[in-house]
Design a protein around this motif. Structure first.
Motif, PDB file in Angstrom:
ATOM      1  N   VAL A 210       0.834  -1.209   0.000  1.00  0.00           N
ATOM      2  CA  VAL A 210       0.000   0.000   0.000  1.00  0.00           C
ATOM      3  C   VAL A 210       0.867   1.257   0.000  1.00  0.00           C
ATOM      4  O   VAL A 210       0.561   2.242  -0.674  1.00  0.00           O
ATOM      5  N   LEU A 211       1.976   1.240   0.760  1.00  0.00           N
ATOM      6  CA  LEU A 211       2.834   2.427   0.842  1.00  0.00           C
ATOM      7  C   LEU A 211       3.516   2.737  -0.491  1.00  0.00           C
ATOM      8  O   LEU A 211       3.978   3.854  -0.691  1.00  0.00           O
ATOM      9  N   HIS A 212       3.574   1.757  -1.399  1.00  0.00           N
ATOM     10  CA  HIS A 212       4.154   2.005  -2.713  1.00  0.00           C
ATOM     11  C   HIS A 212       3.139   2.554  -3.710  1.00  0.00           C
ATOM     12  O   HIS A 212       3.505   2.875  -4.844  1.00  0.00           O
ATOM     13  N   ARG A 213       1.863   2.649  -3.329  1.00  0.00           N
ATOM     14  CA  ARG A 213       0.854   3.204  -4.232  1.00  0.00           C
ATOM     15  C   ARG A 213       1.011   4.721  -4.336  1.00  0.00           C
ATOM     16  O   ARG A 213       1.394   5.377  -3.369  1.00  0.00           O
ATOM     17  N   PRO A 214       0.694   5.293  -5.499  1.00  0.00           N
ATOM     18  CA  PRO A 214       0.802   6.760  -5.660  1.00  0.00           C
ATOM     19  C   PRO A 214      -0.076   7.519  -4.662  1.00  0.00           C
ATOM     20  O   PRO A 214       0.298   8.590  -4.200  1.00  0.00           O
ATOM     21  N   GLU A 215      -1.241   6.929  -4.308  1.00  0.00           N
ATOM     22  CA  GLU A 215      -2.128   7.627  -3.378  1.00  0.00           C
ATOM     23  C   GLU A 215      -1.533   7.747  -1.976  1.00  0.00           C
ATOM     24  O   GLU A 215      -2.014   8.524  -1.155  1.00  0.00           O
ATOM     25  N   ALA A 216      -0.502   6.932  -1.670  1.00  0.00           N
ATOM     26  CA  ALA A 216       0.125   6.954  -0.337  1.00  0.00           C
ATOM     27  C   ALA A 216       1.408   7.771  -0.326  1.00  0.00           C
ATOM     28  O   ALA A 216       2.177   7.710   0.624  1.00  0.00           O
ATOM     29  N   SER A 217       1.664   8.541  -1.380  1.00  0.00           N
ATOM     30  CA  SER A 217       2.912   9.306  -1.441  1.00  0.00           C
ATOM     31  C   SER A 217       2.915  10.498  -0.488  1.00  0.00           C
ATOM     32  O   SER A 217       3.968  10.961  -0.066  1.00  0.00           O
ATOM     33  N   ASP A 218       1.728  11.015  -0.132  1.00  0.00           N
ATOM     34  CA  ASP A 218       1.650  12.137   0.803  1.00  0.00           C
ATOM     35  C   ASP A 218       2.111  11.686   2.192  1.00  0.00           C
ATOM     36  O   ASP A 218       1.738  10.607   2.670  1.00  0.00           O
ATOM     37  N   ALA A 219       2.908  12.514   2.861  1.00  0.00           N
ATOM     38  CA  ALA A 219       3.490  12.127   4.163  1.00  0.00           C
ATOM     39  C   ALA A 219       2.403  11.878   5.201  1.00  0.00           C
ATOM     40  O   ALA A 219       2.511  10.944   6.007  1.00  0.00           O
ATOM     41  N   ARG A 220       1.335  12.715   5.190  1.00  0.00           N
ATOM     42  CA  ARG A 220       0.284  12.504   6.191  1.00  0.00           C
ATOM     43  C   ARG A 220      -0.468  11.197   5.936  1.00  0.00           C
ATOM     44  O   ARG A 220      -0.837  10.485   6.878  1.00  0.00           O
ATOM     45  N   MET A 221      -0.695  10.851   4.668  1.00  0.00           N
ATOM     46  CA  MET A 221      -1.378   9.598   4.373  1.00  0.00           C
ATOM     47  C   MET A 221      -0.509   8.404   4.754  1.00  0.00           C
ATOM     48  O   MET A 221      -0.985   7.406   5.288  1.00  0.00           O
ATOM     49  N   ARG A 222       0.815   8.478   4.500  1.00  0.00           N
ATOM     50  CA  ARG A 222       1.707   7.384   4.894  1.00  0.00           C
ATOM     51  C   ARG A 222       1.696   7.203   6.413  1.00  0.00           C
ATOM     52  O   ARG A 222       1.647   6.091   6.926  1.00  0.00           O
ATOM     53  N   SER A 223       1.735   8.332   7.136  1.00  0.00           N
ATOM     54  CA  SER A 223       1.693   8.266   8.604  1.00  0.00           C
ATOM     55  C   SER A 223       0.384   7.653   9.071  1.00  0.00           C
ATOM     56  O   SER A 223       0.358   6.853  10.014  1.00  0.00           O
ATOM     57  N   LEU A 224      -0.742   8.006   8.401  1.00  0.00           N
ATOM     58  CA  LEU A 224      -2.047   7.454   8.779  1.00  0.00           C
ATOM     59  C   LEU A 224      -2.082   5.954   8.522  1.00  0.00           C
ATOM     60  O   LEU A 224      -2.553   5.177   9.374  1.00  0.00           O
TER      61      LEU A 224
END
Length: 280
Positions: A233-247
């Motif tokens: 999931v962390l490699h998906r483009p939608e997870a590139s934002d730092a806040r989304m990765r942290s979430l």
């Protein structure tokens, strides 16, 4: 392996001389649903009663079954050994991140962070989930056949009754068919709406089950499925934002952490949801 951490608060760290720090498994090819052991081993030159600031890796893909710690001090220093009993519930490659240790390096007096090696295991066998899925699939096929037979029998009965009725009376004139009123299109839910719903659920029900449901909802929001790992999931483009990765990482912790850490993990997940909402 070690790395200097300038932000470490040295007054809270022990002064240690790390001789070795490893992560191992009692089997390189565990079987699905069969317990096996992960072993963290630390040897330091000093004689200490306990080891603080040692963090185990997040074992999101494994079920935790037990944890045993042993600390023995002798003339050559202290040997710390932690044995974690786990079980895998799916087959395939299993990657386990390193454990970490924060301490003051007694060699130079600087705060540092040490890492063990990572592990890559191959899980074999047939999982209970696959067996259950096969059983459910077979039952579904049988149920579908029975429903089809019942429908066929019902349709045959209705047709026979209709023939008898229409033979006795003149068929009525067909009624005019009114066009159905168009249904209003429902606007798609925005990302803010989905994040707000997730935060509301987790605040109202701060349990592991709620954290699992919220994790699945956020994964679907970024286009992932329940079969993917956190790394996928962390490699998906939608997870590139730092806040989304942290979430995503906070929700993974809330869904699979050990019981003593659950309350703190859910609070962190709520904070991550609030930060993501504040970014929209």
């Amino acid at each position: 392996m070690l790395a200097t951490n300038d932000a470490a608060r040295s007054q809270n760290l022990a002064r240690l001389t790390v001789e070795s720090f490893t992560l191992s498994s009692d089997t390189a090819r565990p079987q699905v649903d069969v317990p096996f052991h992960l072993i963290v081993t630390l040897h330091v030159r000093e004689r200490v009663l306990e080891i603080d600031n040692l963090e185990l890796p997040i074992l999101a893909e494994l079920e935790l079954l037990g944890d045993e710690r042993q600390t023995s001090a002798g003339p050559h220093g202290t040997l710390y050994r932690e044995t974690i009993t786990v079980a895998a519930h799916r087959t395939g490659t299993l990657t386990i991140a390193p454990a970490t240790l924060q301490a003051i390096d007694a060699r130079d007096g600087k705060p540092k962070q040490w890492y063990t090696n990572a592990l890559r295991l191959q899980v074999g066998g047939v999982s209970r989930e696959i067996l259950r899925n096969d059983e459910h699939a077979a039952l579904a096929v049988v149920g579908a056949v029975l429903r089809a037979l019942l429908w066929a029998a019902g349709i045959a009965c209705i047709a026979a009754i209709a023939v008898l009725v229409f033979r006795r009376r003149k068929p009525p004139l067909p009624l005019p068919v009114q066009a159905a009123a168009p249904q209003p299109l429902q606007a798609p839910r925005s990302r803010r709406d989905q994040l707000q719903d997730a935060l509301t659920v987790l605040r109202a029900d701060p349990t592991r089950a709620a954290a699992v449901r919220v994790r699945s909802a956020i994964w679907r929001m970024v286009g992932a499925t329940d079969g993917e790992t956190l790394g996928d999931v962390l490699h998906r483009p939608e997870a590139s934002d730092a806040r989304m990765r942290s979430l995503l990482i906070a929700l993974e912790r809330g869904a699979f952490t050990y019981d003593d850490d659950l309350d703190a993990a859910i609070r962190d997940a709520c904070s991550a949801l609030e930060r993501s909402l504040g970014n929209l």
